[in-house]
Design an enzyme around this catalytic site. Structure first.
Site, mmCIF file in Angstrom:
data_model
loop_
_atom_site.group_PDB
_atom_site.id
_atom_site.type_symbol
_atom_site.label_atom_id
_atom_site.label_comp_id
_atom_site.label_asym_id
_atom_site.label_seq_id
_atom_site.Cartn_x
_atom_site.Cartn_y
_atom_site.Cartn_z
ATOM 1 N N GLU A 212 115.677 36.949 18.604
ATOM 2 C CA GLU A 212 114.675 36.719 19.655
ATOM 3 C C GLU A 212 113.431 37.501 19.252
ATOM 4 O O GLU A 212 113.359 38.717 19.433
ATOM 5 C CB GLU A 212 115.213 37.171 21.013
ATOM 6 N N CYS A 247 106.919 39.742 24.808
ATOM 7 C CA CYS A 247 106.918 38.697 23.782
ATOM 8 C C CYS A 247 106.413 37.360 24.310
ATOM 9 O O CYS A 247 105.967 36.520 23.540
ATOM 10 C CB CYS A 247 108.328 38.537 23.203
#
Length: 482
Positions: A212, A247
């Site tokens: 991720e 993110c």
């Protein structure tokens, strides 16, 4: 922790997994209920740790970490029994009579390496998926968020089975020692550079990975939009998400040259309303995580080619490790600010002649973890969804797609490998085992050599789905000579 100690931890977990302890639905549910209790009973401690690590506002900690962790557990508990059931699938004509199913099987002993920016949620969320799938787990929290890391090491053993779920604290040496071990899966959240190191280490053991990562998430703002609502959602999705240290936070905005002045004016008004005239004193903004990241971000805006493009903000306080929301217009594309993921409270605005040009601009770069579009134009929406590759996307808002447990969350290309959330977390840590079951009836003579012309005709018919060939095969044609 020395390499020998790490090996001993992994060995203990392998023994626990081989005993079958983690496979039972009752065990899985008990661990998930334990995590729910931990979140409910220790909410104050969790908030304190997040505030210590990031000066994260308590409401933000609850909304973006604590409540989402509890929701993930509750969702898994509700779906667990159904997720674990073998999935019946059609049997093929060529295997008639038979039954076919897909069995969800735990992978074994898995490693979760977490990130510092959402140090509670990004640690516990994949662990929830790993537990639900019936695995033994090692959690390695980020050493850059030391208070939350220490909290996990203290709390998790009080609420879950410590013979199957362990926390290993430490920095680069400990992580390196962990990566030397053989795992059945590694789940890593963080930067692309470290993601490459994780993937290289995993390759030595042919270990599958979920990565991720991040990237420069774009937000297109069309002139055909509700501008005030758009700016509020953009602002809270950028600066309300750990002051841009997320993110999925918008990394840059794209709009038309003609619309940019109006957009900037609206965004300025919203930022003043949200964070006041002196945003460095706002209690609704997180601080930068540490002095290294503070210097990295201030270096970006101290570049002469960048500094002159600031249209709002730019204030810094090194003692508090705070940087004000900063908006920049038409920063040169060859600057570090526009080349690398920002991961902070700086928001450059890129201008194009036509809004349709924004799609080509995004596609000229690496695939982002998230892509955003604000517009009332249905045609533009369709073009955006169809033609922009991204891990996920959201139209007319920011970041909320990760709160839907029915949607997978993950990247594509440079922004990551694999996905999780909801049942996708269960699937992430599961092997889908194909199972075909036959009895001893339905013998087809044509299956066995020698392959005569007659047998070949029947076999070709079966492979091509001929019902007549199936009848002939089941009746034992061609008849064997005894």
């Amino acid at each position: 922790m020395a390499e020998e100690e790490v090996a001993a931890v992994v060995g203990e977990l392998r023994g626990s997994f081989r005993s079958g302890r983690t496979r039972a639905a009752e065990w899985r549910a008990a661990q998930l209920r334990g995590i729910v209790r931990m979140v409910e009973e220790r909410e104050g401690d969790i908030s304190d740790a997040l505030h210590s690590d990031l000066a994260k506002p308590r409401m933000e900690s609850y909304l973006h970490e604590i409540s989402l962790a509890k929701a993930a557990c509750t969702f898994a508990l509700k779906g667990l029994k159904n997720w674990m059931k073998p999935e019946k699938v059609p049997a093929a004509l060529t295997t008639f009579p038979s039954t076919a199913q897909i069995v969800s099987e735990p992978l074994g002993v898995v490693l979760v390496i977490s990130a510092w920016n959402y140090p509670f949620l990004l640690s516990i969320d994949p662990v929830i998926g790993a537990i639900a799938a019936g695995n033994a787990v090692v959690l390695k929290p980020s050493e850059i968020a030391p208070a939350t890391s220490a909290l996990f090491a203290k709390l998790l053993p009080e609420y879950v089975d410590s013979s199957c779920i362990k926390v290993v604290e430490g920095g680069v040496p400990e992580t390196t020692a962990l990566l030397e071990q053989k795992w059945d899966k590694i789940f890593y959240t963080g930067s692309g550079n470290v993601g490459r190191i994780v993937m290289a280490a995993a390759a030595k053991h042919l270990t599958p990975v979920a990565l991720e990562l991040g990237g420069k998430c774009p937000a297109i703002v069309d002139s055909n939009t509700d501008l005030h609502v758009t700016m509020k959602r953009l602002a809270v999705g950028k600066w309300g998400c750990n002051n841009g240290q997320a993110c999925i936070a918008p990394d840059y905005v794209i709009t038309t040259k003609s619309f940019a002045p109006e957009l900037v004016d609206s965004l300025k008004r919203v930022l003043k309303r949200f964070y006041g005239e002196d945003p460095l004193q706002s209690e609704d903004l997180s601080r930068i995580v540490n002095s290294n990241h503070f210097r990295r971000l201030t270096n970006l805006i101290e570049d002469k080619k960048v500094a002159q493009k600031i249209v709002y903000g730019g204030q810094t306080d090194e003692k508090q490790l705070k940087i004000a929301p900063t908006v920049l217009l038409d920063v040169p594309l060859d600057t570090t600010l526009m080349a690398e993921e920002i991961f902070g409270p700086l928001l450059p605005i890129v201008t194009v002649d036509k809004i349709e040009d924004s799609i080509q601009f995004i596609n000229s770069r690496t695939k982002p973890l998230a892509a955003y579009l604000f517009t009332k134009d249905k045609k533009l929406q369709e073009e955006f969804v169809s033609n922009v590759p991204a891990g996920g996307m959201l139209v007319n808002d920011v970041a909320l797609h990760l709160a839907n447990p029915h949607l997978p969350f993950g990247g594509v290309g440079d922004s990551g490998i694999g996905s999780y959330h909801g049942k996708f977390s269960f699937d992430c840590f599961t092997h889908k085992k194909a199972v075909l079951i036959r009895g001893f009836g339905g013998e087809a003579t044509a299956r066995y050599p020698p392959y005569t012309i007659e047998k070949q005709k029947i076999l070709r018919g079966l492979i091509n789905g001929s019902f007549f060939a199936l009848i002939l095969a089941l009746l034992g044609f061609p008849k064997e000579r005894r």
